[in-house]
Design a protein around this motif. Sequence first.
Motif, PDB file in Angstrom:
ATOM      1  N   VAL B  98       0.847  -1.197   0.000  1.00 55.36           N
ATOM      2  CA  VAL B  98       0.000   0.000   0.000  1.00 55.36           C
ATOM      3  C   VAL B  98       0.889   1.256   0.000  1.00 55.36           C
ATOM      4  O   VAL B  98       0.532   2.284  -0.584  1.00 55.36           O
ATOM      5  CB  VAL B  98      -1.021  -0.032   1.161  1.00 55.36           C
ATOM      6  N   LEU B  99       2.076   1.147   0.567  1.00 58.61           N
ATOM      7  CA  LEU B  99       3.016   2.268   0.490  1.00 58.61           C
ATOM      8  C   LEU B  99       3.507   2.464  -0.950  1.00 58.61           C
ATOM      9  O   LEU B  99       3.700   3.605  -1.406  1.00 58.61           O
ATOM     10  CB  LEU B  99       4.213   2.040   1.419  1.00 58.61           C
ATOM     11  N   ALA B 100       3.687   1.339  -1.676  1.00 59.74           N
ATOM     12  CA  ALA B 100       4.076   1.436  -3.088  1.00 59.74           C
ATOM     13  C   ALA B 100       2.982   2.124  -3.890  1.00 59.74           C
ATOM     14  O   ALA B 100       3.255   2.986  -4.738  1.00 59.74           O
ATOM     15  CB  ALA B 100       4.364   0.049  -3.651  1.00 59.74           C
ATOM     16  N   VAL B 101       1.717   1.757  -3.599  1.00 59.73           N
ATOM     17  CA  VAL B 101       0.589   2.393  -4.296  1.00 59.73           C
ATOM     18  C   VAL B 101       0.582   3.897  -4.010  1.00 59.73           C
ATOM     19  O   VAL B 101       0.409   4.726  -4.912  1.00 59.73           O
ATOM     20  CB  VAL B 101      -0.743   1.743  -3.851  1.00 59.73           C
ATOM     21  N   ASP B 102       0.810   4.222  -2.744  1.00 60.00           N
ATOM     22  CA  ASP B 102       0.820   5.624  -2.334  1.00 60.00           C
ATOM     23  C   ASP B 102       1.941   6.386  -3.043  1.00 60.00           C
ATOM     24  O   ASP B 102       1.730   7.491  -3.551  1.00 60.00           O
ATOM     25  CB  ASP B 102       1.002   5.694  -0.812  1.00 60.00           C
ATOM     26  N   ALA B 103       3.136   5.765  -3.102  1.00 65.60           N
ATOM     27  CA  ALA B 103       4.257   6.402  -3.796  1.00 65.60           C
ATOM     28  C   ALA B 103       3.941   6.552  -5.280  1.00 65.60           C
ATOM     29  O   ALA B 103       4.339   7.528  -5.914  1.00 65.60           O
ATOM     30  CB  ALA B 103       5.527   5.577  -3.602  1.00 65.60           C
ATOM     31  N   LYS B 111      10.758   5.108  -5.005  1.00 62.34           N
ATOM     32  CA  LYS B 111      10.049   4.606  -3.826  1.00 62.34           C
ATOM     33  C   LYS B 111       9.183   3.408  -4.198  1.00 62.34           C
ATOM     34  O   LYS B 111       9.143   2.413  -3.471  1.00 62.34           O
ATOM     35  CB  LYS B 111       9.167   5.713  -3.246  1.00 62.34           C
ATOM     36  N   VAL B 112       8.480   3.500  -5.340  1.00 64.75           N
ATOM     37  CA  VAL B 112       7.636   2.384  -5.774  1.00 64.75           C
ATOM     38  C   VAL B 112       8.482   1.139  -5.941  1.00 64.75           C
ATOM     39  O   VAL B 112       8.118   0.047  -5.480  1.00 64.75           O
ATOM     40  CB  VAL B 112       6.911   2.721  -7.103  1.00 64.75           C
ATOM     41  N   ILE B 113       9.662   1.312  -6.577  1.00 65.56           N
ATOM     42  CA  ILE B 113      10.536   0.157  -6.816  1.00 65.56           C
ATOM     43  C   ILE B 113      10.916  -0.503  -5.496  1.00 65.56           C
ATOM     44  O   ILE B 113      10.768  -1.718  -5.328  1.00 65.56           O
ATOM     45  CB  ILE B 113      11.816   0.594  -7.570  1.00 65.56           C
ATOM     46  N   TRP B 114      11.366   0.310  -4.535  1.00 67.61           N
ATOM     47  CA  TRP B 114      11.810  -0.268  -3.266  1.00 67.61           C
ATOM     48  C   TRP B 114      10.673  -0.940  -2.509  1.00 67.61           C
ATOM     49  O   TRP B 114      10.818  -2.045  -2.024  1.00 67.61           O
ATOM     50  CB  TRP B 114      12.469   0.793  -2.372  1.00 67.61           C
ATOM     51  N   TYR B 115       9.510  -0.277  -2.439  1.00 68.08           N
ATOM     52  CA  TYR B 115       8.396  -0.874  -1.697  1.00 68.08           C
ATOM     53  C   TYR B 115       7.919  -2.161  -2.362  1.00 68.08           C
ATOM     54  O   TYR B 115       7.584  -3.132  -1.678  1.00 68.08           O
ATOM     55  CB  TYR B 115       7.248   0.125  -1.558  1.00 68.08           C
ATOM     56  N   MET B 116       7.900  -2.181  -3.706  1.00 66.22           N
ATOM     57  CA  MET B 116       7.471  -3.412  -4.380  1.00 66.22           C
ATOM     58  C   MET B 116       8.482  -4.518  -4.127  1.00 66.22           C
ATOM     59  O   MET B 116       8.109  -5.688  -3.970  1.00 66.22           O
ATOM     60  CB  MET B 116       7.303  -3.160  -5.881  1.00 66.22           C
ATOM     61  N   PHE B 117       9.765  -4.145  -4.084  1.00 66.56           N
ATOM     62  CA  PHE B 117      10.803  -5.129  -3.790  1.00 66.56           C
ATOM     63  C   PHE B 117      10.563  -5.777  -2.422  1.00 66.56           C
ATOM     64  O   PHE B 117      10.568  -6.999  -2.294  1.00 66.56           O
ATOM     65  CB  PHE B 117      12.172  -4.439  -3.840  1.00 66.56           C
ATOM     66  N   PHE B 118      10.287  -4.957  -1.418  1.00 69.27           N
ATOM     67  CA  PHE B 118      10.040  -5.502  -0.075  1.00 69.27           C
ATOM     68  C   PHE B 118       8.778  -6.382  -0.061  1.00 69.27           C
ATOM     69  O   PHE B 118       8.722  -7.395   0.632  1.00 69.27           O
ATOM     70  CB  PHE B 118       9.913  -4.385   0.960  1.00 69.27           C
ATOM     71  N   ILE B 290       6.389  -9.106 -12.200  1.00 76.08           N
ATOM     72  CA  ILE B 290       6.183  -8.536 -13.542  1.00 76.08           C
ATOM     73  C   ILE B 290       6.008  -7.021 -13.446  1.00 76.08           C
ATOM     74  O   ILE B 290       6.653  -6.241 -14.158  1.00 76.08           O
ATOM     75  CB  ILE B 290       4.952  -9.195 -14.219  1.00 76.08           C
ATOM     76  N   ILE B 291       5.115  -6.598 -12.528  1.00 73.99           N
ATOM     77  CA  ILE B 291       4.847  -5.162 -12.382  1.00 73.99           C
ATOM     78  C   ILE B 291       6.105  -4.437 -11.901  1.00 73.99           C
ATOM     79  O   ILE B 291       6.411  -3.325 -12.337  1.00 73.99           O
ATOM     80  CB  ILE B 291       3.672  -4.938 -11.395  1.00 73.99           C
ATOM     81  N   PHE B 292       6.858  -5.117 -11.018  1.00 76.46           N
ATOM     82  CA  PHE B 292       8.113  -4.560 -10.493  1.00 76.46           C
ATOM     83  C   PHE B 292       9.059  -4.202 -11.640  1.00 76.46           C
ATOM     84  O   PHE B 292       9.598  -3.087 -11.698  1.00 76.46           O
ATOM     85  CB  PHE B 292       8.723  -5.617  -9.560  1.00 76.46           C
ATOM     86  N   PHE B 293       9.217  -5.146 -12.579  1.00 78.84           N
ATOM     87  CA  PHE B 293      10.119  -4.849 -13.708  1.00 78.84           C
ATOM     88  C   PHE B 293       9.535  -3.781 -14.612  1.00 78.84           C
ATOM     89  O   PHE B 293      10.274  -2.948 -15.163  1.00 78.84           O
ATOM     90  CB  PHE B 293      10.431  -6.132 -14.491  1.00 78.84           C
ATOM     91  N   ASN B 294       8.203  -3.788 -14.759  1.00 79.15           N
ATOM     92  CA  ASN B 294       7.579  -2.717 -15.548  1.00 79.15           C
ATOM     93  C   ASN B 294       7.850  -1.354 -14.938  1.00 79.15           C
ATOM     94  O   ASN B 294       8.054  -0.374 -15.657  1.00 79.15           O
ATOM     95  CB  ASN B 294       6.067  -2.942 -15.637  1.00 79.15           C
ATOM     96  N   VAL B 295       7.835  -1.297 -13.593  1.00 77.82           N
ATOM     97  CA  VAL B 295       8.125  -0.018 -12.923  1.00 77.82           C
ATOM     98  C   VAL B 295       9.573   0.382 -13.205  1.00 77.82           C
ATOM     99  O   VAL B 295       9.860   1.528 -13.545  1.00 77.82           O
ATOM    100  CB  VAL B 295       7.879  -0.125 -11.399  1.00 77.82           C
TER     101      VAL B 295
END
Lengths: 147, 333
Positions: B98-103, B111-118, B290-295
Amino acid sequence: MANHAHKLEIFRGLIKFKSNTQKIWGVLLLLSIITAVEVVLGIYKPISLMTPSMTPFEGGFGALLCNIIFSGFIYMKSLNLLFIVLTIVKAYYIAWDFMHLRDETKALRRLVVWTTIFLISYLIFILLQEAGYIESVYTNGFIKRDF
Amino acid sequence: MDSTIVSTGTEGKTWGGGNQPLKSSYGKMMMWFFIVSDALTFSGFLAAYGFSRFKFIDYWPIADEVFTHVPFLHGQELPMIYVAFMTFVLIMSSVTMVLAVDAGHEMKKNKVIWYMFFTIIGGAIFVGSQAWEWATFIKGDYGAIQTNGGNILQFGEYKTVDGDLIFKRVAVEEFTTASETERVQHENKNGLWFVGESALPVFSVDDVYHGLESHPSILVRTQTINEDGEKTVLSREASLSQVKDNGKRYVKGANLEVNEYGAPLFADFFFFITGFHGFHVLSGVVINIIIFFNVIIGTYERRKNYEMVEKVGLYWHFVDLVWVFVFTFFYLV
């Protein structure tokens, strides 16, 4: 999307967060506390919660109705009832704050929530009711199980 | 071209089309539809579990006695601890999602990349934990005797711990020695190529009976739950006669056919429901990757919105939501 509006109060406005990020951490704290309470109760199982909190009503149609309305208190151990209530509370905060249902329109929210609640309640009712009947046949009928 | 455009005179009216009464995009709506139908699937499974449990309400295994293991803490009985850890990991990964969505709403790509990674790491830890939980459950710990009627007889003895007399389980291996047997496992390669059988039990029922006879302190515990909410422990005579008269085979661990902890149905539902949920987590991790790499390659940066992250986030939270219920109905209630 940058100025996407979030509703930042939880507990009907009792707590208002300054930013969406802060609200997320607040909700995490709440969910963690609830889970911790569940785990502690699950391990120690306080004796006072191991029995139903009410006894069945006796006599007449009114008593039957009351038994149905208060069935959770009459036929379920208080501990289990508490677990189920806490689970629903958790589900509420996950859906409302993590899945952003709080920020969706009322119509979408109702579409999602009432459909599932209605169908699931019916399913649970019909299956558990029948299971209780089968259990009574196993217990009181002429079925040998101990061999 | 003009001739193909038909003016209906209803533009801007309620039924003129183009309205968005739910103020939600097509993709998000479809994700919600999917989630609602998947929620009904899961509730079907959980209600079926409730059905079977209510049928055998006085004989059902007590989850606290089944899931007592924690990795690296061998031999200690710690009910709920590991599954609580798993629940926390999943809630935590929901938070990073949800933090990734917020970022994403703020268009902060890094930020999206890091939060999705976690989030992906959390999902992987959860799936791994579940695999471990399965492996432990399949392996079993004490072993038991299955009777002709399909009931499970477990073994243990009364011990004084801190002044209280409590019933402690004893593994069948501790009091039984396997006798010589001429019976060998029938494998496809030795006899008829289309006939085989699974591995033979380590002990015969007679072995276990002799072991029980020579250890006077060991008693049998049945599946029946008594008024105190505990499994019934038989007297010494009843213990011996139960094993002798009703014993059919020695079982250890759980699979789809037998379950040393009690009703096989418990194991069946455990494998099916947590398996189905684990499959959801696994597919969630794959979609997240998949979405992570797209980001990372900047697809959503160019698209100027991160709604895709939000949609996969909805799915991920749903998986968490289902786990909250599985946790309650398998481990708590």
